[in-house]
Design a protein around this motif. Structure first.
Motif, PDB file in Angstrom:
ATOM      1  N   PRO A  76       0.744  -0.987   0.046  1.00 46.90           N
ATOM      2  CA  PRO A  76      -0.073   0.081   0.012  1.00 46.90           C
ATOM      3  C   PRO A  76       0.815   1.166  -0.144  1.00 46.90           C
ATOM      4  CG  PRO A  76      -0.532  -1.649   1.677  1.00 46.90           C
ATOM      5  CD  PRO A  76       0.638  -1.999   1.129  1.00 46.90           C
ATOM      6  N   ALA A  77       0.205   2.482  -0.799  1.00 45.19           N
ATOM      7  CA  ALA A  77       1.049   3.584  -0.680  1.00 45.19           C
ATOM      8  C   ALA A  77       1.652   4.021   0.817  1.00 45.19           C
ATOM      9  CB  ALA A  77       0.304   4.811  -1.356  1.00 45.19           C
ATOM     10  N   ARG A  78       0.729   3.834   1.721  1.00 44.50           N
ATOM     11  CA  ARG A  78       0.929   4.330   2.879  1.00 44.50           C
ATOM     12  C   ARG A  78       2.247   3.625   3.910  1.00 44.50           C
ATOM     13  NH1 ARG A  78      -3.965   3.994   7.032  1.00 44.50           N
ATOM     14  NH2 ARG A  78      -4.682   5.592   5.374  1.00 44.50           N
ATOM     15  N   THR A  79       2.642   2.585   3.199  1.00 45.89           N
ATOM     16  CA  THR A  79       3.669   1.835   4.145  1.00 45.89           C
ATOM     17  C   THR A  79       4.946   1.688   3.203  1.00 45.89           C
ATOM     18  OG1 THR A  79       2.651  -0.455   3.598  1.00 45.89           O
ATOM     19  CG2 THR A  79       2.075   0.558   5.682  1.00 45.89           C
ATOM     20  N   ALA A  80       4.929   2.049   1.945  1.00 44.88           N
ATOM     21  CA  ALA A  80       6.123   1.820   1.149  1.00 44.88           C
ATOM     22  C   ALA A  80       7.271   2.289   1.420  1.00 44.88           C
ATOM     23  CB  ALA A  80       5.507   2.134  -0.386  1.00 44.88           C
ATOM     24  N   LEU A  81       7.399   3.605   1.876  1.00 43.37           N
ATOM     25  CA  LEU A  81       8.828   4.009   2.335  1.00 43.37           C
ATOM     26  C   LEU A  81       9.225   3.506   3.589  1.00 43.37           C
ATOM     27  CD1 LEU A  81       8.042   7.853   1.655  1.00 43.37           C
ATOM     28  CD2 LEU A  81       9.478   6.323   0.142  1.00 43.37           C
ATOM     29  N   GLU A  82       8.352   3.432   4.550  1.00 41.95           N
ATOM     30  CA  GLU A  82       8.810   2.457   5.793  1.00 41.95           C
ATOM     31  C   GLU A  82       9.425   1.215   5.361  1.00 41.95           C
ATOM     32  OE1 GLU A  82       7.026   0.726  10.103  1.00 41.95           O
ATOM     33  OE2 GLU A  82       5.861   2.130   8.926  1.00 41.95           O
ATOM     34  N   ALA A  83       8.615   0.506   4.448  1.00 47.47           N
ATOM     35  CA  ALA A  83       9.100  -1.103   3.961  1.00 47.47           C
ATOM     36  C   ALA A  83      10.626  -0.800   3.331  1.00 47.47           C
ATOM     37  CB  ALA A  83       8.357  -1.299   3.193  1.00 47.47           C
ATOM     38  N   LEU A 117      15.838  19.319  -6.519  1.00 51.87           N
ATOM     39  CA  LEU A 117      14.949  20.065  -5.430  1.00 51.87           C
ATOM     40  C   LEU A 117      13.531  19.840  -5.887  1.00 51.87           C
ATOM     41  CD1 LEU A 117      15.876  23.115  -3.607  1.00 51.87           C
ATOM     42  CD2 LEU A 117      13.642  22.874  -4.416  1.00 51.87           C
ATOM     43  N   LEU A 118      13.410  20.566  -7.142  1.00 49.98           N
ATOM     44  CA  LEU A 118      11.767  20.825  -7.598  1.00 49.98           C
ATOM     45  C   LEU A 118      11.313  19.242  -7.575  1.00 49.98           C
ATOM     46  CD1 LEU A 118       9.745  22.625  -8.225  1.00 49.98           C
ATOM     47  CD2 LEU A 118      10.536  22.734 -10.448  1.00 49.98           C
ATOM     48  N   ASP A 119      11.896  18.408  -8.335  1.00 46.93           N
ATOM     49  CA  ASP A 119      11.348  17.028  -8.224  1.00 46.93           C
ATOM     50  C   ASP A 119      11.189  16.460  -7.092  1.00 46.93           C
ATOM     51  OD1 ASP A 119      11.390  17.294 -11.176  1.00 46.93           O
ATOM     52  OD2 ASP A 119      12.987  16.012 -11.469  1.00 46.93           O
ATOM     53  N   ALA A 120      12.004  16.600  -5.920  1.00 51.07           N
ATOM     54  CA  ALA A 120      11.701  15.944  -4.646  1.00 51.07           C
ATOM     55  C   ALA A 120      10.498  16.481  -4.078  1.00 51.07           C
ATOM     56  CB  ALA A 120      12.992  16.379  -3.703  1.00 51.07           C
ATOM     57  N   ALA A 121      10.387  17.920  -4.577  1.00 50.13           N
ATOM     58  CA  ALA A 121       9.220  18.467  -3.772  1.00 50.13           C
ATOM     59  C   ALA A 121       7.769  18.055  -4.456  1.00 50.13           C
ATOM     60  CB  ALA A 121       9.150  20.022  -3.846  1.00 50.13           C
ATOM     61  N   ARG A 122       7.934  17.880  -5.732  1.00 47.69           N
ATOM     62  CA  ARG A 122       6.801  17.408  -6.291  1.00 47.69           C
ATOM     63  C   ARG A 122       6.429  15.735  -5.811  1.00 47.69           C
ATOM     64  NH1 ARG A 122       9.408  19.437 -11.705  1.00 47.69           N
ATOM     65  NH2 ARG A 122       8.362  21.206 -12.371  1.00 47.69           N
ATOM     66  N   VAL A 123       7.465  14.907  -5.643  1.00 47.78           N
ATOM     67  CA  VAL A 123       7.148  13.657  -5.344  1.00 47.78           C
ATOM     68  C   VAL A 123       6.703  13.522  -3.688  1.00 47.78           C
ATOM     69  CG1 VAL A 123       8.127  11.555  -4.468  1.00 47.78           C
ATOM     70  CG2 VAL A 123       8.929  12.736  -6.785  1.00 47.78           C
ATOM     71  N   ALA A 124       7.233  14.642  -2.931  1.00 47.52           N
ATOM     72  CA  ALA A 124       6.716  14.738  -1.527  1.00 47.52           C
ATOM     73  C   ALA A 124       5.156  15.378  -1.472  1.00 47.52           C
ATOM     74  CB  ALA A 124       7.756  15.579  -0.874  1.00 47.52           C
ATOM     75  N   VAL A 125       4.909  16.081  -2.480  1.00 43.13           N
ATOM     76  CA  VAL A 125       3.496  16.664  -2.299  1.00 43.13           C
ATOM     77  C   VAL A 125       2.687  15.543  -2.891  1.00 43.13           C
ATOM     78  CG1 VAL A 125       1.910  18.370  -3.522  1.00 43.13           C
ATOM     79  CG2 VAL A 125       4.192  19.329  -2.802  1.00 43.13           C
ATOM     80  N   PHE A 126       3.027  14.791  -3.950  1.00 41.89           N
ATOM     81  CA  PHE A 126       2.077  13.727  -4.230  1.00 41.89           C
ATOM     82  C   PHE A 126       1.776  12.514  -3.095  1.00 41.89           C
ATOM     83  CE2 PHE A 126       1.990   9.298  -5.604  1.00 41.89           C
ATOM     84  CZ  PHE A 126       1.074   9.417  -6.364  1.00 41.89           C
ATOM     85  N   LEU A 127       3.008  12.399  -2.423  1.00 37.21           N
ATOM     86  CA  LEU A 127       2.818  11.512  -1.302  1.00 37.21           C
ATOM     87  C   LEU A 127       1.923  12.002  -0.155  1.00 37.21           C
ATOM     88  CD1 LEU A 127       6.828  10.142  -0.940  1.00 37.21           C
ATOM     89  CD2 LEU A 127       4.717   9.004  -2.146  1.00 37.21           C
ATOM     90  N   ARG A 128       1.977  13.401  -0.074  1.00 35.95           N
ATOM     91  CA  ARG A 128       1.313  14.094   0.945  1.00 35.95           C
ATOM     92  C   ARG A 128      -0.495  13.527   0.890  1.00 35.95           C
ATOM     93  NH1 ARG A 128      -2.294  18.428   1.762  1.00 35.95           N
ATOM     94  NH2 ARG A 128      -1.896  19.362   3.695  1.00 35.95           N
ATOM     95  N   GLY A 129      -0.686  13.390  -0.299  1.00 32.48           N
ATOM     96  CA  GLY A 129      -1.926  12.943  -0.876  1.00 32.48           C
ATOM     97  C   GLY A 129      -2.504  11.567  -0.680  1.00 32.48           C
ATOM     98  N   GLU A 130      -1.295  10.656  -0.784  1.00 25.81           N
ATOM     99  CA  GLU A 130      -1.561   9.262  -0.788  1.00 25.81           C
ATOM    100  C   GLU A 130      -1.039   8.348   0.299  1.00 25.81           C
ATOM    101  OE1 GLU A 130      -3.362   8.334  -3.305  1.00 25.81           O
ATOM    102  OE2 GLU A 130      -3.027  10.298  -4.229  1.00 25.81           O
ATOM    103  N   ILE A 131      -0.115   8.994   1.128  1.00 27.96           N
ATOM    104  CA  ILE A 131       0.531   8.152   2.248  1.00 27.96           C
ATOM    105  C   ILE A 131      -0.248   8.595   3.878  1.00 27.96           C
ATOM    106  CG2 ILE A 131       2.179   7.618   1.125  1.00 27.96           C
ATOM    107  CD1 ILE A 131       3.746   9.278   2.771  1.00 27.96           C
ATOM    108  N   GLN A 132      -0.797   9.519   3.918  1.00 27.94           N
ATOM    109  CA  GLN A 132      -1.158  10.032   5.128  1.00 27.94           C
ATOM    110  C   GLN A 132      -2.557   9.264   5.731  1.00 27.94           C
ATOM    111  OE1 GLN A 132      -2.864  14.053   5.284  1.00 27.94           O
ATOM    112  NE2 GLN A 132      -3.108  14.214   3.261  1.00 27.94           N
TER     113      GLN A 132
END
Length: 580
Positions: free
Chosen positions: A396-403, A565-580
């Motif tokens: 699941p998107a929520r647990t992928a980074l922790e995994a 930097l900008l691509d990292a921010a884009r990815v981080a914003v995407f994750l905000r909507g999918e892993i919280q």
């Protein structure tokens, strides 16, 4: 020395290609298991004392390359016997499925080389054998199939589709255009003649089990919340109506086919409603799934008529369930996690290695694989394969980074290589083959970082929009680069809660100016100050700014600091909507 023994190395070729030729997660998992079984067949031709890599026969995901030490003068015979055993088993599986011999040109492809003790010490044998194996692989036999008016296989167009499908297959699959290899892959876990596994105690569902679909993996957190609140009358009623609609739309034959259970989803043994939510409701919980046109293409086959009234009832039930769950999020995105130890070939061929050390390394890889499988399972995911040196899993998107972080931590810091990792967040409706290929591209991007040992994280939307970012595991942050991508995700900390996704728009607007500042050594401080100002403006902290800047200030090889930097921010914003 090797003790006067022949050094034998056997490899299965085309493994990644065969595995990636998949339309469903079941195809992918089945292909991986087929390769594992074929590797086990080759291993079975050697005794435990003869095996070096792997160090013993064991369940799981054995490597597709086998190393053994056998009595002098017997190496060629033993390698040929192992190769023949692999081909015999494959032909037996195809014959069992079709009731007749069917040729699959070029598969399985087995290469081997043998070096006698006259080559010298064990490492000299290792080097000569692998050089010979690489040379042998370059001499390919192009035994291409003749189509003769036949249609290409929908999984692997390099093979022709069989005009007569296997007998006794489900009615809805009878018109599927698959080659013999495709049918073996498709039916590997669903045909009892090929894979004799118990279907468990779920007598209500007498059909076969299958690997969880991408939608099922994406919806695990949501369905877990449903199961926890199933006693709630409103939730219970919505689930019952959803199950009735799904049964009517699918038809009895397909409705009884369950997916393999995911450890995170638990239910009481006699609770059929809960069991269906855990093993059958994978994509039915999405309101947008209930569209007459798409469901008719999928289920109005083999004489089954789709009743659009049931489609409306299903959409209403899914919507009511979503409303009843309140804040529990339902996302169509899941994650693919891939990991690979860096430079393992160089490591295994390094000075001081011998057969005993190779066995020790092999044993440690088995231990790592076992630990990583447990981590994936604990975090609601499923592993396609885990061999210790490589890993492919769905989460699941929520647990992928922790995994990703925990699977890397499971690798001992001493005695083995570093690991490059990729995590791709993909829409569950996207092409699985494209998603897996993109994940492997991300893994290559992680390995392209100087000294490797990096995490590549990206996303691909249903429309095709995609971005990714790469940073070494040694980046700032006690939890590694994965923790930096959570900077927009509310976690109870004041700075993370306030940081606004609108920061990305400002960074994009100021991109040219920031690029000019970072180009000159004399204005780098001004660049950092400007990024910090923008972060503070959007509610972040100086810690957030430093974390974001660190994504551009690393050993990137393919982009400038501002783009990184900008691509990292884009990815981080995407994750905000999918892993919280």
């Amino acid at each position: 020395m090797s003790g006067g023994k022949d050094f034998v190395v056997i490899g299965l070729s085309g493994v990644q290609r065969f595995i990636s030729e998949a339309r469903t997660t079941a195809d992918l998992a089945n292909a991986s298991d087929i390769i594992a079984k074929l590797a086990s067949v080759a291993m079975g031709e050697f005794t435990t004392d003869e095996l070096v890599i792997p160090f013993r026969l064991e369940e799981g995901s054995p490597p597709n390359r086998i190393v053994a030490l056998v009595p002098e003068g017997t190496g060629v015979q033993r390698a040929r016997a192992a190769t023949q055993a692999v081909h015999d088993h494959w032909e037996k599986w195809v014959r069992q499925l079709f009731g007749r011999p069917v040729e699959v040109p070029g598969f399985p492809e087995v290469f081997w080389s043998v070096v006698g003790p006259e080559a010298g010490e064990y490492l000299q044998q290792w080097e000569e054998a692998h050089v010979a194996l690489a040379a042998r692989k370059r001499l390919r036999a192009f035994d291409a199939p003749e189509y003769s008016g036949g249609r290409p296989c929908t999984l692997a167009p390099r093979w022709v589709a069989e005009t007569e499908p296997p007998k006794e297959i489900p009615a809805h699959q009878r018109n599927t255009q698959l080659s013999a290899a495709g049918w073996v892959k498709r039916l590997w876990h669903t045909d009892r003649r090929l894979f004799r596994s118990s279907l468990g105690t779920d007598d209500f569902f007498s059909g076969p089990t299958g690997f969880p679909s991408t939608s099922s993996i994406a919806s695990v957190p949501y369905r877990k919340a449903v199961l926890e609140r199933l006693a709630d009358p409103q939730v219970n009623d919505a689930v019952r109506r959803l199950r009735s609609a799904a049964r009517a739309v699918m038809g009895s034959e397909r409705y009884r086919a369950l997916e393999a259970p995911i450890a995170a989803l638990r239910w009481e043994a006699n609770d059929q409603l809960a069991m269906w939510m855990a093993r059958g409701a994978g994509w039915w919980v999405y309101p947008e799934v209930w569209q007459p046109q798409s469901l008719r293409r999928e289920y109005a086959v083999a004489g089954h008529i789709l009743d659009e009234d049931w489609v409306d009832k299903g959409r209403t039930a899914a919507t009511d369930l979503y409303k009843a769950l309140g804040a529990e999020g339902l996302t169509p995105y899941y994650a693919v996690l891939a990991s690979d130890l860096d430079d393992m070939g160089v490591f295994l061929g390094s000075k001081g290695m011998n057969a005993e050390r190779h066995r020790q390394v092999s044993q440690r890889l088995v231990d790592i694989a076992r630990a990583q499988r447990a981590i994936i399972e604990e975090l609601s995911g499923v592993a396609v394969y885990a061999g210790g040196d490589d890993l492919l899993a769905f989460l699941p998107a929520r647990t992928a980074l922790e995994a990703a972080e925990r699977c890397r931590a499971a690798i001992p810091k001493e005695g083995l290589r570093t690991a490059s990792t990729a995590v791709l967040f993909a829409h569950s409706y996207s092409s699985l083959r494209h998603t897996v290929e993109k994940t492997r591209s991300l893994l290559e991007a992680a390995k392209a970082v100087r000294k490797k040992n990096a995490l590549a994280t990206g996303f691909a939307t249903r429309s095709g929009t995609s971005f990714h970012t790469v940073a070494p595991w040694t980046a700032d942050g006690s939890e590694g680069p994965g923790s930096l991508l959570r900077m927009f995700v509310p976690d109870g900390e004041e700075s993370s809660t306030r940081l606004s996704p609108r920061l990305v728009a400002d960074l994009e607007r100021e991109r040219r100016a920031l690029t000019e500042l970072v180009k000159k050594t004399s204005t780098v401080a001004a660049y950092r100050a400007e990024v910090t100002r923008l972060v503070l403006r959007h509610g972040g902290s100086r810690v957030d700014a430093d974390a974001l800047i660190s994504w551009g200030d690393n050993d990137r090889v393919d982009r400038d600091a501002v783009s990184a930097l900008l691509d990292a921010a884009r990815v981080a914003v995407f994750l905000r909507g999918e892993i919280q």
